[in-house]
Enzyme design. Structure first.
Site, short mmCIF file in Angstrom:
data_model
loop_
_atom_site.label_atom_id
_atom_site.label_comp_id
_atom_site.label_asym_id
_atom_site.label_seq_id
_atom_site.Cartn_x
_atom_site.Cartn_y
_atom_site.Cartn_z
N GLY A 12 0.76 -1.25 0.00
CA GLY A 12 0.00 0.00 0.00
C GLY A 12 0.79 1.30 0.00
N VAL A 13 2.14 1.23 -0.04
CA VAL A 13 2.92 2.48 0.03
C VAL A 13 2.87 3.29 -1.27
CG1 VAL A 13 4.54 1.81 1.85
CG2 VAL A 13 5.06 1.26 -0.55
N ASP A 39 0.03 -7.78 -9.80
CA ASP A 39 -0.98 -7.51 -8.79
C ASP A 39 -2.30 -8.23 -9.09
OD1 ASP A 39 -2.61 -6.45 -6.92
OD2 ASP A 39 -1.87 -4.40 -7.15
N1 LIG Z 1 0.82 10.35 -3.48
C1 LIG Z 1 -0.42 9.84 -3.52
N2 LIG Z 1 -1.49 10.66 -3.47
C2 LIG Z 1 -2.75 10.18 -3.51
N3 LIG Z 1 -3.04 8.89 -3.62
C3 LIG Z 1 -2.02 8.00 -3.67
C4 LIG Z 1 -0.65 8.43 -3.63
N4 LIG Z 1 0.13 7.33 -3.71
C5 LIG Z 1 -0.69 6.28 -3.81
N5 LIG Z 1 -1.97 6.67 -3.78
C6 LIG Z 1 -3.18 5.83 -3.84
O1 LIG Z 1 -3.11 4.88 -2.79
C7 LIG Z 1 -3.60 3.61 -3.19
C8 LIG Z 1 -2.50 2.58 -3.00
O2 LIG Z 1 -1.42 2.88 -3.88
P1 LIG Z 1 -0.72 1.77 -4.78
O3 LIG Z 1 -1.76 0.85 -5.33
O4 LIG Z 1 0.16 2.47 -5.73
O5 LIG Z 1 0.13 1.05 -3.64
P2 LIG Z 1 0.91 -0.36 -3.73
O6 LIG Z 1 2.14 -0.21 -2.91
O7 LIG Z 1 1.05 -0.76 -5.12
O8 LIG Z 1 -0.13 -1.31 -2.98
P3 LIG Z 1 -0.09 -2.91 -2.95
O9 LIG Z 1 0.99 -3.26 -1.96
O10 LIG Z 1 -1.46 -3.26 -2.46
O11 LIG Z 1 0.20 -3.38 -4.32
C9 LIG Z 1 -4.03 3.78 -4.64
O12 LIG Z 1 -5.40 4.05 -4.67
C10 LIG Z 1 -3.25 5.00 -5.12
O13 LIG Z 1 -3.91 5.72 -6.15
MG LIG Z 2 0.44 -2.55 -6.12
#
Ligand SMILES: Nc1ncnc2c1ncn2[C@@H]1O[C@H](COP(=O)(O)OP(=O)(O)OP(=O)(O)O)[C@@H](O)[C@H]1O
Ligand SMILES: [Mg+2]
Length: 317
Positions: A12-13, A39
């Site tokens: 989720g980061v 994913d």
């Molecule tokens: N800087 C940001 N501003 C606003 N929203 C964000 C930002 N970064 C990420 N998000 C939102 O937060 C959510 C989680 O981000 P993301 O899916 O990129 O994380 P991830 O690390 O790929 O998660 P996972 O570990 O579940 O694959 C998404 O809805 C994304 O659009």
């Molecule tokens: Mg992801």
């Protein structure tokens, strides 16, 4: 920047968002770019509002950018079938059932998903002809341990070959006449398969050390910083390159004239996050490549361009 770039970090980061923005930026800079998503929630499809599958597919409206989405569950199943088939060809029918049972059990272990995905990553690295391949998710410590497999497996295969040759030699000497077919270790299907695996992992190890780099995405909170430190340790253990960190989801600072409760809250958060960022910069080796503020909405469309702007150009060339 290396040809293969892996984005890692805690759940989720922002790995999917940042790797998509990064791939977009590489493509815009003129590199034929492939973004590899693993994913199961199809987040990359959400970012681009487009469905993808296990073959590189051009992204509508973006030049030089393709996405490949691989499904971990399917990878595990295919891996399982492949292993069963390969062994089934080589052992007698009476032991096939027991082997099937053992293989199925082994595929239910926690590392199986990662091992199957890592295998797919190796395929992609071998097959792709893109200038840059961006992996949304890097292999974790457990999977990276596979990189020490060539040495381990190598020694083991060499010993197997020696034993096999010795026994073939004995068999030859004991054979009367030459009506028996000559047995050689070279044609042995099981050894050939093991050799193949060894070569594959050797390729992976070399490619990862020489043509790959890792970018760790983190948020300015204690848990994800700690996870980043752990990930760095395991990358260093395996002598892999780390390009740097991306700190995502920083709190935006209010305008100086704003002084409501909300503005005061934001200012305090900004303060805490700045300290954490300083800690990160002093306690960890790799440079902070970019800091990205929290946007008002999820990262897609114009926000993708926006985040791409925030990423340091030096990492795209
Ligand atoms: N800087 C940001 N501003 C606003 N929203 C964000 C930002 N970064 C990420 N998000 C939102 O937060 C959510 C989680 O981000 P993301 O899916 O990129 O994380 P991830 O690390 O790929 O998660 P996972 O570990 O579940 O694959 C998404 O809805 C994304 O659009
Ligand atoms: Mg992801």
């Amino acid at each position: 920047m290396e040809r293969f770039v892996f984005f890692g970090g805690k759940g989720g980061v922002g790995k999917t968002s940042i790797s998509a923005a990064y791939a977009h930026k590489c493509a815009r800079a003129g590199a034929e770019t492939l973004l590899v998503s693993t994913d199961p929630a199809h987040s990359t499809a959400d970012v681009f509002d487009q469905a993808f599958d296990d073959t590189p597919t051009p992204v509508d409206g973006y030049d030089s950018l393709e996405v490949l989405e691989t499904d971990p569950e399917q990878e595990v199943t295919e891996h399982l079938m492949e292993t069963k088939r390969a062994l089934g060809d080589q052992v007698s029918a009476s032991v096939v059932n027991e082997i099937d049972r053992q293989i199925e059990l082994s595929h239910q272990t926690p590392g199986a998903h990662e091992a199957a995905l890592f295998d797919r990553f190796i395929d992609i690295m071998q097959e792709s002809d893109h200038d840059r391949v961006v992996f949304d998710t890097s292999p974790t410590g457990g999977t990276l341990r596979l990189l020490s497999l060539p040495e381990y497996l190598g020694g083991w295969i060499d010993r197997l070959i020696e034993k096999r040759e010795a026994s073939i030699d004995l068999y030859e000497r004991a054979a009367i006449g030459d009506r028996e077919p000559r047995r050689t270790a070279l044609g042995d299907p099981i050894l050939a398969r093991l050799q193949g695996r060894r070569e594959r992992f050797e390729f992976a190890r070399e490619t990862l050390r020489e043509s790959a780099t890792f970018v760790l995405v983190t948020n300015p909170d204690e848990l994800s910083v700690r996870e980043t430190a752990r990930a760095l340790d395991s990358l260093q253990d395996y002598e892999l390159q780390v390009a740097g960190l991306v700190v995502n989801r920083l709190t935006p600072e209010p305008e100086p004239e704003e002084d409501g409760r909300g503005a005061r809250y934001l200012r305090e958060r900004v303060q805490t996050e700045r300290e954490r960022l300083r800690e990160l910069e002093t306690s960890l080796d790799p440079p902070v490549l970019a800091t990205i503020e929290t946007r008002v909405s999820e990262i897609k469309g114009s926000f993708l361009d926006d985040v791409a702007e925030d990423l340091d150009v030096s990492i795209t060339v």
